[in-house]
Design an enzyme around this catalytic site. Sequence first.
Site, PDB file in Angstrom:
ATOM      1  N   LYS A  42       0.695  -1.201  -0.052  1.00 51.64           N
ATOM      2  CA  LYS A  42       0.073   0.067  -0.061  1.00 51.64           C
ATOM      3  C   LYS A  42       0.765   1.166   0.059  1.00 51.64           C
ATOM      4  O   LYS A  42       0.622   2.314  -0.714  1.00 51.64           O
ATOM      5  CB  LYS A  42      -0.799   0.216   1.227  1.00 51.64           C
ATOM      6  CG  LYS A  42      -1.953  -1.152   1.251  1.00 51.64           C
ATOM      7  CD  LYS A  42      -2.564  -1.422   2.516  1.00 51.64           C
ATOM      8  CE  LYS A  42      -3.762  -2.431   2.471  1.00 51.64           C
ATOM      9  NZ  LYS A  42      -4.154  -2.934   3.880  1.00 51.64           N
ATOM     10  N   GLN A  86      -5.008  -1.552   9.755  1.00 48.03           N
ATOM     11  CA  GLN A  86      -4.878  -2.765   9.415  1.00 48.03           C
ATOM     12  C   GLN A  86      -5.291  -4.165  10.303  1.00 48.03           C
ATOM     13  O   GLN A  86      -5.066  -3.993  11.301  1.00 48.03           O
ATOM     14  CB  GLN A  86      -3.238  -2.917   9.416  1.00 48.03           C
ATOM     15  CG  GLN A  86      -2.734  -3.997   8.521  1.00 48.03           C
ATOM     16  CD  GLN A  86      -3.257  -4.115   7.150  1.00 48.03           C
ATOM     17  OE1 GLN A  86      -3.369  -3.228   6.384  1.00 48.03           O
ATOM     18  NE2 GLN A  86      -3.454  -5.579   6.562  1.00 48.03           N
ATOM     19  N   ASP A 111     -11.555   2.216   4.111  1.00 45.98           N
ATOM     20  CA  ASP A 111     -11.840   0.639   3.933  1.00 45.98           C
ATOM     21  C   ASP A 111     -13.326   0.525   4.005  1.00 45.98           C
ATOM     22  O   ASP A 111     -13.744  -0.499   3.550  1.00 45.98           O
ATOM     23  CB  ASP A 111     -11.113   0.167   5.272  1.00 45.98           C
ATOM     24  CG  ASP A 111     -10.103  -0.633   4.774  1.00 45.98           C
ATOM     25  OD1 ASP A 111      -9.755  -1.272   3.554  1.00 45.98           O
ATOM     26  OD2 ASP A 111      -9.225  -0.875   5.602  1.00 45.98           O
TER      27      ASP A 111
END
Length: 921
Positions: A42, A86, A111
């Site tokens: 990422k 994460q 997300d």
Amino acid sequence: EVRERLKKQVAEMKEKFPGFRPGLAILQVGNRDDSNLYINMKLKAAAEIGINANHIKLPNTATEAEVLKCIASLNGDPAVHGFIVQLPLDSDKPINTEKITNAVAPEKDVDGLSSINAGKLSRGDLGDCFIPCTPKGCMELIRQTGIQVAGKRAVVVGRSKIVGAPMHDLLLWNHATVTTCHSKTSMLAEEVGKADILVVAAGKAEMVKGEWIKPGAIVIDCGINHVPDSTKASGKRVVGDVAYSTAKEKASYITPVPGGVGPMTVAMLMQSTVESAQRFLEKFQPGKWNIQYNQLTPKMPVPSDIEISRSCTPKPIDQVAKEVGLLPDEVELYGQTKAKVHLSALKRLKNQPDGKYIVVTGITPTPLGEGKSTTTIGLVQALGAHLHQNVFACVRQPSQGPTFGIKGGAAGGGYSQVVPMEEFNLHLTGDIHAVTAANNLVAAAVDTRIFHELTQNDQALYNRLVPSVNGVRKFSEVQIRRLQKLGISKTDPTALTKEEVNLFVRLDIDPATITWQRVLDTNDRFLRKITIGQSPTEKGFSRMAQFDITVSSEIMAVLALSDGLDDMKKRLGRMVVASSKRGEPVTADDLGVTGALAVLMKDAIKPNLMQTLEGTPVFVHAGPFANIAHGNSSVLADKIALKLVGKEGFVVTEAGFGADIGMEKFFNIKCRYSGLQPNVVVLVATVRALKMHGGGPAVTAGVPLPKEYMEENLQLLARGCSNLSKQIQNAQMFGVPVVVAVNAFKTDTKAELALVVQLAKEAGAFDAVECTHWAEGGKGAVALAQAVQRASQTPSDFRFLYNVELPVVDKIRLIAQQIYGASDIELLPEAQEKVTLYTKQGFGNLPICMAKTHLSLSHDPEQKGAPTGFILPIRDIRASVGAGFLYPLVGTMSTMPGLPTRPCFYDIDLDPLSGEVNGLF
């Protein structure tokens, strides 16, 4: 293709908004290898596209509270547009993952995992939410095939919150007919065989067989599984949830594993971050605050200040902080209406350009004041609520001396106030009390040291100053500095000779030279001269002393001029409290109290955030008097505010009393130390004060104004404008354009106001404007604000009045002649002795802070207008070495203002039921 498109979009953003970059924050808890791999992918993608990605890594010992605190900080950071946590969270502590994902601000949840975004997706609000990256990537892959999704039969295998469930919703709202299959679905092969579009996210290796698939179907395989493979060095290989080798023979399109959905998931994260940045730009122009203003409905006649303040409902102060770009962890709340701002904000914003710097000052005032504070607040309300500019007011905290004396509070007045006014005018957050405590600690240390040196021998003193703890003696940091000052390089307390011990323990203070006084934040004339040490325990060691008002303490000046904790600590240590009998300066550091003072002042150094009636932000910080100190709010508040408003914004600060006092010190002392350069001077004038300067009767607080001030008298007014003209000239000496604000009262006539405007322009003002902000709030100062905007665009040729390297007497003479209009100065013997002493001690190159009456340009408060040809008497000179100036006492100036000359009757009370303050300040 997606990355290339995003690259172009980011480049266009940067071109349109220089200095702007989309920001992505990735919060990781622990150190899982797979998480590190995904995060690196990422970060690499973000760098390629031009996104500013920040990886925040918390240890696996992090608690849920610590993770939530970090999330709150990132939520409030305007430079972060996309923010992901994460998963999984690799912590030794119990952490609720759902609670963590829902703590992410929905507008930054790229997300798409928060309940709010999931709910919007399930309702079909696709344009107002973030979609989880894997389903979003799957949808993009489906679109790339060219197939028309609407009307197609879609099957999703798996119902996880991250892929299966949102994939179902996404296909549904793109008008497919969707079936979701899961572990309890019977006849799975039959259901799969109906699918025109098949998305598999079951987490089971090669569960879907090739023969199940409808010929020509589009197959999206989201699975990542490891199966044994002896041909691989690792002994295993990665496969998906679909048996790829047989499925590819049936499908028209199929994603490989690895290399299919995974890279698209990362690409969609980048796309969502760019989309979030675009939404930010649409809603918030970079450098433009998204601020809610309060709409005033002024009444006539204008009610009392406390009534107006009470009628306003202030915004929650944390909302104000957010509106101006402060982060949650930079703000320390003191209830609902005031907060302290941490100095970390200045560090974070250090690369931001400064806004325009405006100083409000005034003509020589009457004892009633001419409305500088009111004009300051009216001006910022006009610039903010009416002209929609980023603007901050930076004002001083009022002392309780004037608040409970003749002058009253300092929150402004009418419809141009800082609110709540009772919070502003009383304790605020306790800064003045901290100064009182710190100042009196020094005073106690001075007398204590004299007492112990008089009553003990060298060794006894040494044993007390450097005691043995558990059989070990050790010098403290401040004692090491004292030894170095004495030229002693030893660090072992047992190694000092008798002569060195004597030098170390004996400050040998000469009581006649003590300049450090005790302070109190109340006007009490009976404490101007006192005798201390009369208790029998002091063994006859008494001396004459005095109390000053707290805001005249050098520590208050240190607070106002410091640019950080380290600088403040150094300044506190440099403060000179007396001289030794050898004529050497004795400092707070010599007394060993520097660290203690810094601890007492550690919270006071943080500026206080409040707001005006119309909802514009205000920093209230420090409160040095302008006649006996330098009279300006803090350097730190100005610096933080200048960064927050941005290049096109405005910071409006106020200098105490008239331009000959507060403004001169603002330029020669405050700007010299801060390095800041002002753009405009706003000079406040009133018809009332100008008539007084023209020869009108005395103006006395608490006494009705004589008729000369209630009736039109253009001749009297014109004569008084000599003071206005002189103060304009004073400002122009520093190379800064001047805008005159004529603060209109209801007794002023149109002809009088027009005459002041005319004569101000003739005297050289850039512009002169009539203002009615007291009665109308910001609306009444719009013309002033527009004039300030225009003046701020003109070139500034800022310069100091004098070079600090000049001899002390020459610097004093320059101020007296150039600013006051004196023909010369006269140093009385005590003042002449101080010039010699301070020059010898190395303080001759400090700036000058004249302690003079504010009621006249001269030393005589009865001399009005613009007197010339007088001799300015300098009674004494004192040194504020820590603050960084010498202050000559002119005429009969005192550092403890007295209470009103009549008996006290305070028209103020507390409602015992509501707890509200009633009455006047």
